[in-house]
Design a protein around this motif. Sequence first.
Motif, PDB file in Angstrom:
ATOM      1  N   UNK A  98     -10.472 -31.836  54.618  1.00 20.45           N
ATOM      2  CA  UNK A  98      -9.439 -30.832  54.301  1.00 20.45           C
ATOM      3  C   UNK A  98     -10.037 -29.937  53.439  1.00 20.45           C
ATOM      4  N   UNK A  99      -9.303 -28.807  53.439  1.00 19.55           N
ATOM      5  CA  UNK A  99      -9.613 -27.662  52.684  1.00 19.55           C
ATOM      6  C   UNK A  99      -8.187 -27.210  51.785  1.00 19.55           C
ATOM      7  N   UNK A 100      -8.746 -26.951  50.614  1.00 15.95           N
ATOM      8  CA  UNK A 100      -7.667 -26.717  49.708  1.00 15.95           C
ATOM      9  C   UNK A 100      -7.808 -25.357  49.037  1.00 15.95           C
ATOM     10  N   UNK A 101      -6.821 -24.626  48.687  1.00 10.67           N
ATOM     11  CA  UNK A 101      -6.840 -23.421  48.078  1.00 10.67           C
ATOM     12  C   UNK A 101      -6.851 -23.919  46.426  1.00 10.67           C
ATOM     13  N   UNK A 102      -7.579 -23.745  45.732  1.00 10.85           N
ATOM     14  CA  UNK A 102      -7.931 -24.041  44.238  1.00 10.85           C
ATOM     15  C   UNK A 102      -7.045 -23.289  43.299  1.00 10.85           C
ATOM     16  N   UNK A 103      -6.257 -22.135  43.664  1.00 12.95           N
ATOM     17  CA  UNK A 103      -5.505 -21.545  42.551  1.00 12.95           C
ATOM     18  C   UNK A 103      -4.152 -22.403  42.229  1.00 12.95           C
ATOM     19  N   UNK A 104      -3.681 -21.943  41.170  1.00 11.29           N
ATOM     20  CA  UNK A 104      -2.593 -22.456  40.590  1.00 11.29           C
ATOM     21  C   UNK A 104      -1.376 -22.760  41.793  1.00 11.29           C
ATOM     22  N   UNK A 105      -1.082 -21.732  42.276  1.00 13.79           N
ATOM     23  CA  UNK A 105      -0.006 -21.762  43.633  1.00 13.79           C
ATOM     24  C   UNK A 105      -0.419 -22.144  44.671  1.00 13.79           C
TER      25      UNK A 105
END
Length: 69
Positions: free
Chosen positions: A13-20
């Motif tokens: 999996x790949x996630x965007x680590x920004x708050x939103x």
Amino acid sequence: VKLSETWSINARSRHDLREDGGLILAGFGITYDCDCMRVGLELTRRMTEDRDVPRSTAISLRVNLRNLG
């Protein structure tokens, strides 16, 4: 995760680590590996979209032959 001497499964999996941010990509697959070949089947889902590029799902089959010649 190795299930036996020849079979294994994997996930990614790949996630965007920004708050939103959120999930960008998810995938899983199964692989058969022996002395003469490796065969893998993977399903990948891209969760992001843009104006002209919708979300997409891909199925990949890889075949690697060994010891030819």
